[in-house]
Design a protein around this motif. Sequence first.
Motif, short mmCIF file in Angstrom:
data_model
loop_
_atom_site.label_atom_id
_atom_site.label_comp_id
_atom_site.label_asym_id
_atom_site.label_seq_id
_atom_site.Cartn_x
_atom_site.Cartn_y
_atom_site.Cartn_z
N PHE A 304 0.83 -1.20 0.00
CA PHE A 304 0.00 0.00 0.00
C PHE A 304 0.86 1.24 0.00
O PHE A 304 2.05 1.19 0.30
CB PHE A 304 -0.95 0.04 1.21
N LEU A 305 0.23 2.36 -0.37
CA LEU A 305 0.88 3.62 -0.11
C LEU A 305 -0.08 4.47 0.69
O LEU A 305 -1.30 4.37 0.56
CB LEU A 305 1.37 4.29 -1.38
N LEU A 306 0.49 5.24 1.58
CA LEU A 306 -0.32 6.02 2.51
C LEU A 306 0.34 7.38 2.67
O LEU A 306 1.54 7.46 2.92
CB LEU A 306 -0.37 5.28 3.86
N TYR A 307 -0.47 8.41 2.50
CA TYR A 307 0.07 9.75 2.64
C TYR A 307 0.12 10.12 4.12
O TYR A 307 -0.85 9.88 4.85
CB TYR A 307 -0.78 10.74 1.83
N THR A 308 1.23 10.66 4.59
CA THR A 308 1.36 11.01 6.01
C THR A 308 0.38 12.13 6.35
O THR A 308 -0.09 12.83 5.47
CB THR A 308 2.78 11.47 6.39
N SER A 309 0.15 12.28 7.64
CA SER A 309 -0.95 13.15 8.06
C SER A 309 -0.74 14.61 7.71
O SER A 309 -1.68 15.39 7.69
CB SER A 309 -1.19 12.99 9.54
N VAL A 318 3.99 7.42 1.46
CA VAL A 318 4.86 6.41 2.05
C VAL A 318 4.50 5.03 1.50
O VAL A 318 3.34 4.62 1.54
CB VAL A 318 4.71 6.44 3.59
N LEU A 319 5.49 4.34 0.95
CA LEU A 319 5.23 3.04 0.33
C LEU A 319 5.74 1.88 1.18
O LEU A 319 6.91 1.83 1.54
CB LEU A 319 5.87 2.96 -1.06
N THR A 460 4.39 6.59 10.38
CA THR A 460 3.89 6.03 9.13
C THR A 460 5.05 5.32 8.41
O THR A 460 4.89 4.22 7.86
CB THR A 460 3.36 7.16 8.21
N GLU A 461 6.20 5.96 8.44
CA GLU A 461 7.37 5.46 7.73
C GLU A 461 7.90 4.15 8.30
O GLU A 461 8.48 3.34 7.58
CB GLU A 461 8.49 6.51 7.80
N ARG A 519 9.90 1.65 1.97
CA ARG A 519 10.94 1.42 0.98
C ARG A 519 11.22 2.64 0.11
O ARG A 519 12.27 2.76 -0.48
CB ARG A 519 10.57 0.25 0.07
N THR A 520 10.21 3.52 0.00
CA THR A 520 10.41 4.73 -0.81
C THR A 520 9.23 5.67 -0.58
O THR A 520 8.27 5.32 0.12
CB THR A 520 10.53 4.38 -2.32
N LEU A 521 9.33 6.89 -1.10
CA LEU A 521 8.17 7.75 -1.21
C LEU A 521 7.68 7.58 -2.64
O LEU A 521 8.47 7.67 -3.59
CB LEU A 521 8.52 9.22 -0.95
N TYR A 522 6.39 7.33 -2.77
CA TYR A 522 5.85 6.97 -4.07
C TYR A 522 6.22 7.99 -5.13
O TYR A 522 5.95 9.19 -5.00
CB TYR A 522 4.33 6.85 -3.96
N GLY A 523 6.89 7.50 -6.16
CA GLY A 523 7.25 8.35 -7.29
C GLY A 523 8.33 9.38 -7.01
O GLY A 523 8.58 10.24 -7.85
N ASP A 524 8.96 9.33 -5.86
CA ASP A 524 9.95 10.36 -5.55
C ASP A 524 11.04 9.81 -4.62
O ASP A 524 11.15 10.21 -3.45
CB ASP A 524 9.24 11.56 -4.90
N HIS A 525 11.84 8.90 -5.16
CA HIS A 525 12.87 8.27 -4.34
C HIS A 525 13.89 9.30 -3.84
O HIS A 525 14.46 9.16 -2.76
CB HIS A 525 13.57 7.15 -5.12
N GLU A 526 14.05 10.35 -4.63
CA GLU A 526 15.02 11.38 -4.24
C GLU A 526 14.57 12.12 -2.97
O GLU A 526 15.37 12.38 -2.06
CB GLU A 526 15.16 12.37 -5.39
#
Length: 691
Positions: A304-309, A318-319, A460-461, A519-526
Amino acid sequence: NRLRHVDSMASLPSGAGSIRELNAVILGESLASEENHLVFPSDDFSKQALISSPQQYLEMYKRSIEDPSGFWSDIASNFYWKKKWDQNLIYSENLDVTKGDVSIQWFKGGITNICYNCLDANIESGNGDKIALYWQGNEPHVDGSLTYTQLLHRVCQLANFLKDNGVQKGDTVIIYLPMIMELPITMLACARIGAVHSVVFAGYSAESLHQRVMDCKPKIMITCNAVMRGKKTIDLKNIVDAALLESSQNGITVGLCLTFENESAMKKEATKWEKGRDIWWQDVVPKCSTICDVEWVDAEDPLFLLYTSGSTGKPKGVLHTTGGYMIYTATTFKYAFDYKDSDIYWCTADCGWITGHSYVTYGPLLNGATVVLYEGVPNYPDSGRCWEIVDKYKVTIFYTAPTLVRSLMRDGNEYVTRYSRKSLRILGSVGEPINPSAWRWFFNVVGDSRCPISDTWWQTETGGFMITPLPGAWPQKPGSATFPFFGVQPVIVDEKGNEIDGECSGYLCVKSSWPGAFRTLYGDHERYETTYFKAFPGYYFSGDGCSRDKDGYHWLTGRVDDVINVSGHRIGTAEVESALVSHPQCAEAAVVGVEHEVKGQGIYAFITLVEGVPYSEDLRKSLVLVVRSQIGAFAAPDKIHWAPSLPKTRSGKIMRRILRKIASRQLEELGDTSTLADPGVVDQLIALADS
Ligand code: ATP
Ligand code: MG
């Protein structure tokens, strides 16, 4: 060093009599330096606990650090794997940005499915008729339940519907549902077919939902028409319509919006409808087969991916992946709540937050637990609602947030003591540091001085608990999250990134990975690398401040950007707030720094008062005095700003970003207030600023 401190704790008195005496002394007093207070689990509690002594914890902890592969593979072997992970490679990681891309992998090559482990595996082991979910509606007389077998059937029906409508492994599904059973059902259905769910808390505005649609481009939206929260009806479908319209105007069109009719809140006929896109859940899902094959996925496939609050700015996607997250949430749940088959577990968090993912849905169901879901708000019809629910379902483990504890404390003890609460055996807290005075009230009044409190620090992370009491093992200190969970190596570093030992205070980082790590932030590993791994190369940086006391206990001091520097003294906001709320008439406090000509920064405290107490000059003075006497004159607030309520995120956290702007009167720069639970609070605060 830490281990030695822990060892010395083991020599503390342990006879039943002395424990009770100690407790009486500890809890009767309200001394200034609270760190020294120890609250022991009773001998009876410890005897039955999974981890029953500091020694047992220490042995397991030591093994988890020295031999992570052995430790975690023993645990993982109790789960169902279609194919085992590559034996030599239980994990691989690089957390050091200076050595290349940050990457974390656990159980790579292992093939499994988390939905299978939550449902089918429990049914096969004989738990098919056990209640998986008790659902309590907003109105006290509206409720329902599902056994594990019934839950599996519901999940399979939806999973089949999703498959029939083209949702495939790896596709994203946005879930915008309130706390009805269809919410965990939808999460599990996605997991069953390998789709990636992204739950958006069904309290977010159309704008916030739209932003998330743009970011993760879902194949399908799943929602319901409306929900009752207390006396308010909230038209969710309207919000979804507005969000999807805005998204399609910006190039992202969601072709299917599956809508559950939440009949008790709103009838079908009253719901706005877009033909061709919208489908009623009740018209299609019940017709699908109750059998659905599992999509077997790699341990490292996304779950899943979940956006932090969003308390600190633009939300981050957050993935989390499948295998490590599964093992980690199940194991942390089991030990931090000392889980037994006979437990009835209730976590008040919404599935829109990570807590609702890891500790309403996955962690408990993986353990075959019975979970209570509550649709409504904690003070409807009155402030005794939580305890009414506890008694009704005979809840044994109750997990909530400090914000709720403080608000119920403010409403008075009568609402609590009216109910038996006899079934309770463990309490839990998450989301913010719990102020010692709120801790004591939770412990004494709610738990009748009988139930240990698991104050779980995590994010979350992190996917699951990182620093948490194990309730049968440790004497507790009110307000301390105590010690790291198995496999977790928290370190406190100074400004230059040097690890500091012993009694100290600094930035909380984690050395090496743990299975539940994102493992990463969705679409934005940087952005992932910059936000979490650049500040202190080689470590995961949590963004939180922490101090460690002489016994090795950890004390979270709030986010580091919230630390205030007064005349060279670094003061954690949490510390000042705790002192303020220890005043019997102060209900809640939020402290921020403001520019100060002489001191560099001054302390500006927003406070709310206990029901019925008027604000006065005398009260202001006594609040300042409490801080002076508990912490020191240097921490005395320069300004006390009384308010009827404080601005909070929808997950109940105080938004200091906005308070800082109000405190420094930069009113044009309040920024995005759309994640606030009640934006009206801000105007109220501004109006009261100079009174
Ligand atoms: P954002 O990252 O978008 O600003 P957030 O940090 O509020 O949002 P979460 O991941 O839900 O989103 O919250 C994690 C944070 O909550 C931690 O970093 C910490 O500041 C705080 N927190 C959680 N549990 C505890 C606890 N038991 N004690 C102290 N602080 C806690
Ligand atoms: Mg955060």
